[in-house]
Design an enzyme around this catalytic site. Sequence first.
Site, PDB file in Angstrom:
ATOM      1  CB  CYS A  56      -0.894   0.047   1.237  1.00 34.79           C
ATOM      2  SG  CYS A  56      -1.287  -1.512   1.989  1.00 34.79           S
ATOM      3  CE  LYS A 131      -8.635   1.465  10.494  1.00 35.29           C
ATOM      4  NZ  LYS A 131      -8.358   0.481   9.453  1.00 35.29           N
ATOM      5  CB  SER A 477     -11.511  -5.989   6.977  1.00 36.51           C
ATOM      6  OG  SER A 477     -11.011  -5.703   5.692  1.00 36.51           O
TER       7      SER A 477
END
Length: 574
Positions: A56, A131, A477
Amino acid sequence: MDAKPFDKSKLPSRHVTEGPERAPHRSYYYAMGLTEEQIHQPLVGVASCWNEAAPCNIALMRQAQAAKRGVWAAQGTPREFCTITVTDGIAMGHQGMKSSLVSREVIADSVELTMRGHCYDALVGLAGCDKSLPGMMMAMVRLNVPSVFLYGGSILPGRFQDRDVTVQDVFEAVGQHSAGNMSDEDLHALECVACPSAGACGGQFTANTMACVSEALGLALPLSSAAPAPYEDRDQYAEASGRAVMRLIADNLRPREIVTRKALENAAVVVAATGGSTNAALHLPAIANECGIDFDLFDVAEVFKRTPYMTDLKPGGKYVAKDMYEAGGMPILLKLLMEAGHIHGDCMTVTGKTVEENLKDVKAVADRKVFYPPKDPLSPTGGVTGLKGNLAPDGAIVKVAGMSNLKFRGPARCFDCEEDAFAAVERKEYKEGEVLVIRYEGPKGGPGMREMLATTAALYGQGMGDKVALITDGRFSGATRGFCIGHVGPEAAVGGPIGLLRDGDIIVIDAENGRLDVELSDEELAARAKDWAPRTPEITSGVIWKYAQTVGSARNGAVTQPGAKGESSCYADI
């Protein structure tokens, strides 16, 4: 852009670059190779959540360099810095997940501290994993300096046995493997190909949901959220973001003029329309808190209720972020929604134009693959639904995208932590028709409000995803699917009704009418509450302990400070 429009006497960086008393401060900038002209230009923080924890984040440093080029080209002086990221896919299913939601606050706090400490005038914030996106946006509206958000981009889909796969498939394969339906060899082959590039998880999980939110809020440039991380388009959006932030300085257009109540409603519409992550119902109230706007779980749920679900994305649907990009990305979705009256077109954005102005030349085309028309959607109400009842007086949230049955009634089987629930699922120590209850996993009780993907994916992998339900005061999730209800509040750790449940209590879930109840009288619940006592915390030091002392309810975003309502002055005005 000519540097003359920038009046340093009104910018925060004047405190470190202007006047004879700041000679020591300027000497540090000369040490880094800056010229006198560059020192006296606006200083722009370029904050990146780059790290090597997961795919990511690994493309963020490259994009940060492109953003800096945009700032330089528009007569600004970029100052790059990094903050942390905790990546949920790796933190999932063990104690590491306690760090995840805490990291959102640490990201916002650390960006604030860096900007304050060095008196930067503006912010380009790059984020790639769950987040880190809301954490960066929270910092922007908290500081209220001109800011542009940039998503690092999604991962490309993997290919396994002639189909597209994501990390969701790997989590569910663990359940198939435990049920004896997948060999060791196939599980290994799948894990090797599921994540073939840099970028965040490819479905409409939390990262891609919050990337869409960034455009819907107006904090990101149009179409910037859609391009996958490996695409060179990302660098072009990064450079354009650097140029855009300089225009915002010149115009003194600040995030709180962009993130209004209407903009938050637009963001909630996009979450529902895309069948996005339930975590957005936690992050939108947290962003609202930074603006001093009341916008809690119930406000989010009201928007969800009136929004059609019209984007066929995983985990409830067929397609991934790459497909959404190729179908036209967020501009197409926003135009379809605006034409149907679901979006406020008069909201300002970082382009200096309104949403409606940005979409003026966009042709709204519903391809009936990724995008469905609002008048003929996948379902008439949103892909995410809020719930309330005697088991959730402060609300709960469920993703209904892709589900056909929206009601469930069954006996409770209670677990006081995720590990016990996962072990029971692995051993198949549960029955069809039961409601698995995982409690003491809320913001304060966890602490950290862990996600339950390992457990829900194992259930789905065993073929039981639609035969049992699961409720928790923790989170799920964005990759979770099935009848899974999170954010149940008040949480067990503060004496909420979920902490009073016993095995066999009958729980009734009605996502059509937004209800979550247990078939117990008020008198019985009151009697049980008298016998309830708080548990002794397992973590009694460190940052997770500190988080537990200050964190509020999931209903209000699980925030740790009073936000704009509590401030007497704003950083941007120092």
